[in-house]
Design a protein around this motif. Structure first.
Motif, PDB file in Angstrom:
ATOM      1  N   GLY A  12      -0.296  12.245  11.977  1.00 39.38           N
ATOM      2  CA  GLY A  12       0.125  12.963  10.777  1.00 39.38           C
ATOM      3  C   GLY A  12       0.204  12.025   9.575  1.00 39.38           C
ATOM      4  N   VAL A  13      -0.145  12.571   8.384  1.00 40.41           N
ATOM      5  CA  VAL A  13      -0.147  11.749   7.181  1.00 40.41           C
ATOM      6  C   VAL A  13       1.238  11.149   6.928  1.00 40.41           C
ATOM      7  CG1 VAL A  13      -0.495  11.767   4.674  1.00 40.41           C
ATOM      8  CG2 VAL A  13      -2.011  13.116   6.157  1.00 40.41           C
ATOM      9  N   VAL A  14       2.270  11.977   7.067  1.00 40.62           N
ATOM     10  CA  VAL A  14       3.633  11.491   6.798  1.00 40.62           C
ATOM     11  C   VAL A  14       4.061  10.482   7.866  1.00 40.62           C
ATOM     12  CG1 VAL A  14       6.044  12.168   6.475  1.00 40.62           C
ATOM     13  CG2 VAL A  14       4.204  13.645   5.615  1.00 40.62           C
ATOM     14  N   THR A  15       3.619  10.747   9.116  1.00 37.27           N
ATOM     15  CA  THR A  15       3.925   9.794  10.190  1.00 37.27           C
ATOM     16  C   THR A  15       3.375   8.398   9.859  1.00 37.27           C
ATOM     17  OG1 THR A  15       3.642  11.681  11.672  1.00 37.27           O
ATOM     18  CG2 THR A  15       3.865   9.519  12.691  1.00 37.27           C
ATOM     19  N   SER A  16       2.110   8.408   9.312  1.00 28.90           N
ATOM     20  CA  SER A  16       1.512   7.128   8.926  1.00 28.90           C
ATOM     21  C   SER A  16       2.311   6.482   7.807  1.00 28.90           C
ATOM     22  CB  SER A  16       0.058   7.319   8.440  1.00 28.90           C
ATOM     23  OG  SER A  16      -0.611   8.222   9.266  1.00 28.90           O
ATOM     24  N   VAL A  17       2.771   7.344   6.873  1.00 25.66           N
ATOM     25  CA  VAL A  17       3.553   6.804   5.757  1.00 25.66           C
ATOM     26  C   VAL A  17       4.815   6.130   6.298  1.00 25.66           C
ATOM     27  CG1 VAL A  17       4.937   7.427   3.734  1.00 25.66           C
ATOM     28  CG2 VAL A  17       2.657   8.428   4.037  1.00 25.66           C
TER      29      VAL A  17
ATOM     30  N   ALA B 263       6.684  -1.226   7.616  1.00 32.65           N
ATOM     31  CA  ALA B 263       6.030  -2.510   7.424  1.00 32.65           C
ATOM     32  C   ALA B 263       6.209  -3.058   6.021  1.00 32.65           C
ATOM     33  CB  ALA B 263       4.518  -2.348   7.733  1.00 32.65           C
ATOM     34  N   ALA B 264       6.876  -2.345   5.176  1.00 31.06           N
ATOM     35  CA  ALA B 264       7.029  -2.767   3.771  1.00 31.06           C
ATOM     36  C   ALA B 264       8.044  -3.911   3.660  1.00 31.06           C
ATOM     37  CB  ALA B 264       7.490  -1.554   2.951  1.00 31.06           C
ATOM     38  N   PRO B 265       7.997  -4.614   2.523  1.00 30.73           N
ATOM     39  CA  PRO B 265       8.975  -5.712   2.335  1.00 30.73           C
ATOM     40  C   PRO B 265      10.392  -5.127   2.432  1.00 30.73           C
ATOM     41  CG  PRO B 265       7.321  -5.664   0.578  1.00 30.73           C
ATOM     42  CD  PRO B 265       7.052  -4.487   1.436  1.00 30.73           C
TER      43      PRO B 265
ATOM     44  N   MET C  26       0.829  -1.202   0.000  1.00 30.83           N
ATOM     45  CA  MET C  26       0.000   0.000   0.000  1.00 30.83           C
ATOM     46  C   MET C  26       0.859   1.245   0.000  1.00 30.83           C
ATOM     47  SD  MET C  26      -1.638   0.702   3.714  1.00 30.83           S
ATOM     48  CE  MET C  26      -1.815   2.418   3.536  1.00 30.83           C
ATOM     49  N   THR C  27       2.093   1.075   0.316  1.00 25.32           N
ATOM     50  CA  THR C  27       2.994   2.235   0.159  1.00 25.32           C
ATOM     51  C   THR C  27       3.918   1.999  -1.020  1.00 25.32           C
ATOM     52  OG1 THR C  27       2.947   2.682   2.492  1.00 25.32           O
ATOM     53  CG2 THR C  27       4.775   3.614   1.260  1.00 25.32           C
ATOM     54  N   ASP C  28       3.818   2.927  -1.984  1.00 25.21           N
ATOM     55  CA  ASP C  28       4.705   2.851  -3.145  1.00 25.21           C
ATOM     56  C   ASP C  28       5.060   4.287  -3.548  1.00 25.21           C
ATOM     57  OD1 ASP C  28       2.520   3.947  -4.543  1.00 25.21           O
ATOM     58  OD2 ASP C  28       1.710   1.899  -4.833  1.00 25.21           O
ATOM     59  N   PRO C  29       6.016   4.505  -4.415  1.00 23.59           N
ATOM     60  CA  PRO C  29       6.413   5.876  -4.802  1.00 23.59           C
ATOM     61  C   PRO C  29       5.226   6.695  -5.312  1.00 23.59           C
ATOM     62  CG  PRO C  29       8.009   4.291  -5.584  1.00 23.59           C
ATOM     63  CD  PRO C  29       6.872   3.463  -5.008  1.00 23.59           C
TER      64      PRO C  29
END
Lengths: 348, 681
Positions: free
Chosen positions: A40-45, A51-53, A1-4
């Motif tokens: 914060g949005v960035v904090t969540s990011v 948690a990313a691979p 769910m997190t990508d560039p």
């Protein structure tokens, strides 16, 4: 769910909101929303990056950090800009009236006179001025008005109580027209002549709505070989169209002046009604504005021009009369009272 | 001249209705003052050169030429006469043939009574009041053919004699209007064997007036010299239908026609019968006159080709006779056209009736460049631009003013006022010696209309017996120095606002000025300066606060401060001429050094004196010196003033050092201390 791509979306949303932030308070809220420690949005990011691979984590982490720094810097930059703009410099009420520099005006008769002068200057005329205290010869006699001539009644004269001597002449009258200057000019110059002579003139007229004992005139004179009544008509018709407007119609009517033969009055179509007839033109559709004619041979003889060789035309108009008509002034005395409420109405 | 149209139609065929008739003649040189449709009367304005058209027949001839229709003959006898009778015979003698070239008398036995209705109506329509049949007939003939006539009661003429002569010293006459008039010796009169009975060409006398009991009249139909009638009419301030015509010149051929026409009418209405032949005295009948008319000149002056047929149609209709010549015509001039003496007069006649609408619109050839604007008109323009641009409104006032308004401005030499011999009233008795009286009155005019703030200026001529006329510019400034604004910058005008405006004006002409303390009776002492050209020291004008006494005399409130200035334009104009040779200064390449200098001085010391001392003591590197602060109050002793100058030093070639500027400053301080007892603050 997190990508560039999702990081770029966050950046775009932030920039959008930043553009709308108009105060310090807005910026604080924006900072909380993106960089707040808890939600914060960035904090969540950042949490999502953790948690990313493992393989993606270094690159994503770098991008996320970059995003965080960028947001921080842009908010700071914006805060400075806002400070410079608004909060430090007091507001003004732009709807209050401004402080105008003093402005005055030239008199409407001056404006009229200069417009007339400019038209004739463009047509290649010389503008000349002469004395207001005149002698009988230049005011009357040289203009084919010897003593006891009934035409002298046409211009009731104001006489000086005693002659006034100047370098050029001994004056006995207040000039009744500026024609005396034409005589002076012809005495001093050989043809061709092409002049206009504006100025104040004096007549023993009682005051009424259209007469004052002093008023202003512009007179003109053209002398050369082969000058015709057609030249007079063409010149004055062109003047009238220039002065009163390109659609002005003109009409010449025979008349009488002692110093011209043939003589003609120039009428222009009424600029109020366009010639249909109204109060200004007394229902005739025409306004009389100029007297004119071919210079009388007796005038040429008086100044030593050969009337067989030279012909010419002369014309004259009252500036007040034209101004009365043009501006709809109903009492000529208003021009001479100096009433600011009147003078302020004319253009600068 | 009121023309009764049905009367006109008796004398000429008029192919159109009254409105079109009025329009047509309006374009032939007879301006229409009014058309009375109800009475069918056209009121024409007859120009001074056409006395012949002060009559129905004159207008009829114009109609004849305008519409190319024939005249209809007037019934003018000759009438059958009763045989001459020594008991009624009269004598007519012209003793002054210059004043009276022709006199025709006719004895008529009359029965005085009212005129018939048609005759009375016609006179009324033409604006003439009917009196009795005999007088009405003379007036009818006057209107119809333009010949003034008079009827004497013959039995009241001593010796039944008529003598046309100059009045004798002391002679008097009571005229028909009941006025007793003293006659001057140059006035022409109609006298009987003993005394004047009429003023020739002007008005008859009451003693020989025709009344109800008159049985015999002598009709007069004469020709009097125009200039003589004009002089007499002016001297007596008496204008009549007769004098108006005589002073413009009546037809020397008409007197006999007038007598015959009058007799015809008198017989027709049963008012009288002529006795014996007319007594026609005409010592020197003028020779017939002829004027040449060249075709080339005709077309050349009018600017388009005129057909011979037009000339040969128009001129005969107007009463001229034509004889063809190789290059045109010899034109016989009828006696009623005294105004036609030259070829141009004929050209006008043809041009009028061909119609000015046919004249083409062309342009005279321009074969050289003219000089353009008179430089003096240019000065006026520049002054107006500067003053209007600086916030003042231009006014124009009359050049003649009342003596009391002028006198304060020439207090030292009241004889220099130029007076008008025949002013309209005492309010316009003298020519203005200054533009200021007019401006002051304009300020007052606005003040009375709730305008306390006024900045007014005028350019124009001022007059004196010494200099004739001189061009000047002047302004008056009262009330606020600037327009009122919510930010509270309002301030009342003071001397230095006025001086600043003078400086701005003179700068525009390229003239540097000095203001020097002066006195003028119309300005406040201590607030008056002469304006002088810095270059020559010539005084070009004056500047100051208007004296409260002068202001009060022109109804201005005592508390109002009015600042005025007036300058001669000629010296300013000459200064402006030098601007044509302007060369720019190179721009400074090295920095300037600025030093402020605050001095404590005697308060009566003019700043200009200190400035002068500074300049003298300073080296050439002093580029400018200007006062920037003036202070009196706490810290400055009584009678002293603190005055601060800003000095700018500059050298075109190099950068000045602090030391050399300091040295200059020291020298300046020493100089002002020595010269003015200044102390440095």
């Amino acid at each position: 769910m997190t990508d560039p791509a999702s990081l770029e979306r966050v950046r775009a949303e932030f920039l959008d909101e930043l553009a709308r932030a108009a105060s310090d308070a807005d910026l604080r809220a924006l900072r909380d929303r993106y960089l707040g420690r808890k939600s914060g949005v960035v904090t969540s990011v950042m949490k999502a990056v953790a948690a990313a691979p493992a393989g993606d984590r270094p690159a994503l982490g770098r991008l996320a950090n970059e995003l965080k720094r960028d947001i921080d810097a842009r908010i700071a930059e914006r805060r400075e800009a806002l400070a410079a703009l608004g909060s430090a410099i007091p507001r003004v009420d732009v709807t209050l009236p401004g402080r105008q520099p003093l402005t005055g005006r030239c008199h409407p008769l001056t404006q009229m006179r200069e417009r007339i002068e400019e038209i004739f200057l463009r047509m290649g005329y010389e503008v000349v001025e002469g004395p207001e205290l005149e002698d009988d010869y230049h005011n009357f006699e040289a203009l084919n008005m010897p003593a006891d001539h009934p035409a002298r009644d046409m211009q009731d004269t104001l006489y000086l109580a005693a002659p006034v001597v100047s370098e050029s002449h001994t004056a006995t009258v207040l000039r009744t027209h500026t024609s005396g200057m034409q005589i002076r000019y012809m005495q001093a110059h050989q043809p061709p002549v092409r002049i206009v002579s504006p100025g104040r003139v004096y007549r023993r007229d009682n005051f009424d709505l259209t007469h004052t004992p002093m008023f202003s005139q512009v007179e003109g004179l053209v002398v050369g070989e082969g000058v015709t009544l057609g030249d007079l008509k063409g010149t004055l018709a062109s003047f009238a169209r220039d002065f009163f407007g390109p659609d002005t119609a003109v009409r010449f009517r025979p008349s009488f002046f002692p110093y011209t033969e043939p003589s003609a009055e120039l009428d222009v179509s009424c600029f109020q009604c366009g010639g249909r007839g109204c109060g200004v033109c007394k229902r005739t559709g025409w306004l009389e504005v100029l007297g004119s004619g071919m210079v009388h041979p007796a005038v040429f003889e008086a100044v030593g021009y050969d009337p067989e060789r030279y012909t010419g035309f002369a014309f004259g108009m009252g500036i007040e009369r034209v101004a009365l008509l043009k501006y709809g002034v109903d009492d000529i005395r208003q021009f001479y009272e100096g009433d600011l409420r009147f003078l302020e109405q004319f253009p600068a | 001249m009121k023309i009764v149209v049905p009367w006109l139609r008796e004398l000429v065929e008029v192919p159109v209705g009254t409105p079109e008739l009025a329009d047509t003649l309006g374009l032939r040189g007879f301006e229409v003052a009014e058309v009375d449709r109800a009475r069918d009367v056209i009121d024409f304005e007859i120009t001074a050169n056409r006395p012949d058209c002060q009559s129905v027949i004159g207008i009829a001839r114009e109609v004849s030429a305008a519409f190319d229709t024939p005249l209809r003959p007037i019934d003018a006898g000759p009438v059958a006469r009763a045989a001459a009778d020594p008991a009624t015979a009269a004598t007519v003698t012209i003793e002054d043939p210059v004043g009276c070239p022709r006199y025709v008398g006719q004895v008529v036995r009359v029965a005085i009574g009212p005129s018939p209705g048609w005759l009375a109506d016609r006179l009324l329509a033409a604006g003439v009041r009917p009196i009795n049949n005999v007088v009405d007939v003379t007036n009818y003939v006057l209107l119809e053919i333009g010949q003034p006539m008079h009827a004497f009661d013959l039995e009241r003429l001593a010796g039944r004699a008529v003598r046309v002569r100059r009045a004798r010293p002391g002679e008097t006459l009571t005229t028909l209007d009941g006025q007793a008039r003293t006659l001057a010796p140059d006035m022409l009169v109609i006298a009987d064997a003993e005394r004047p009975q009429a003023i020739a060409g002007v008005m008859g006398g009451a003693a020989s007036e025709v009344g109800d009991r008159t049985r015999l009249v002598l009709l007069e139909s004469a020709c009097f010299q125009a200039a003589s009638v004009r002089r007499t009419s002016r001297q007596l301030a008496l204008k009549t239908e007769a004098s108006i015509r005589f002073e413009r010149g009546v037809d020397p051929g008409a007197p006999l026609v007038g007598i015959e026409r009058a007799c015809t009418l008198l017989v027709r209405i049963g008012a009288g019968e002529p006795i014996g032949q007319a007594l026609d005295r005409h010592p020197a009948p003028p020779a017939p006159r002829a004027v040449r008319l060249r075709r080339a000149r005709l077309s050349g002056l009018l600017g388009f080709e005129i057909e011979a047929a037009d000339v040969e149609r128009i001129l005969p209709r107007l009463g001229f006779t034509l004889a063809r010549e190789a290059d045109g015509w010899t034109v016989g001039v009828p006696t009623f056209r005294g105004d036609v003496t030259r070829e141009v007069d004929l050209i006008e006649e043809v041009g009028r009736h061909v119609g000015y609408d046919r004249v083409p619109e062309t342009f005279p050839v321009l074969d050289r460049v003219q000089r353009g604007l008179d430089p003096r008109a240019g000065w006026d323009r520049l002054a107006r631009r500067v003053l209007a641009g600086a916030g003042a409104f231009e006014t124009m006032s009359f050049a003649f003013i009342e003596r009391a308004a002028a006198e304060p401005f020439v207090a030292d030499e009241p004889d220099t006022l130029v007076a008008i011999a025949n002013p309209l009233s005492e309010k316009f008795a003298v020519l203005r010696p200054s533009l200021l009286p007019g401006l002051v009155d304009a300020v007052g005019y606005n003040r009375r209309r709730e305008r306390r703030d006024a900045r007014l200026f005028e350019t124009g001529r001022c007059f004196s017996t010494r200099i004739a006329e001189r061009r000047r510019v002047a302004f008056a400034w009262t009330g606020a120095a600037a327009d009122e604004h919510w930010s509270g910058t309002a301030r009342a005008v003071d001397f230095f606002d006025a001086r600043g405006l003078v400086e701005t004006l003179c700068q525009a002409f390229g003239a540097a000025i000095d203001c020097v303390p002066a006195e003028r009776p119309y300005l406040v002492a201590g607030r008056t300066a002469e304006v002088r050209l810095a270059s020559s020291g010539t005084t070009i004008g004056v500047l100051g606060q208007l004296s409260p006494a002068v202001a009060a005399a022109r109804d201005l409130p005592a508390g109002d401060e009015v600042y005025v200035a007036e300058l001669d334009l000629e010296p300013l104009g000459r200064a402006a001429a030098a601007l044509a040779d302007l060369r720019v200064q190179p721009l400074p390449r090295h920095p300037s050094v600025v030093r402020d200098l605050s001095l404590e001085l005697d308060e009566r010391l003019p700043a200009a004196a200190v400035r002068g001392t500074i300049r003298q003591a300073a080296p050439e590197t002093l580029a400018s010196v200007r006062e920037f602060d003036r202070y009196q109050g706490t810290g400055v002793p009584e009678g002293r003033v603190s005055l601060s100058f800003r000095l700018t030093f500059r050298d075109p070639e190099r950068t000045l050092t602090d030391a050399e500027v300091q040295q200059a400053m020291d020298r300046i301080v020493a100089a002002v201390t020595a010269a003015h007892g200044a102390t440095r603050r």
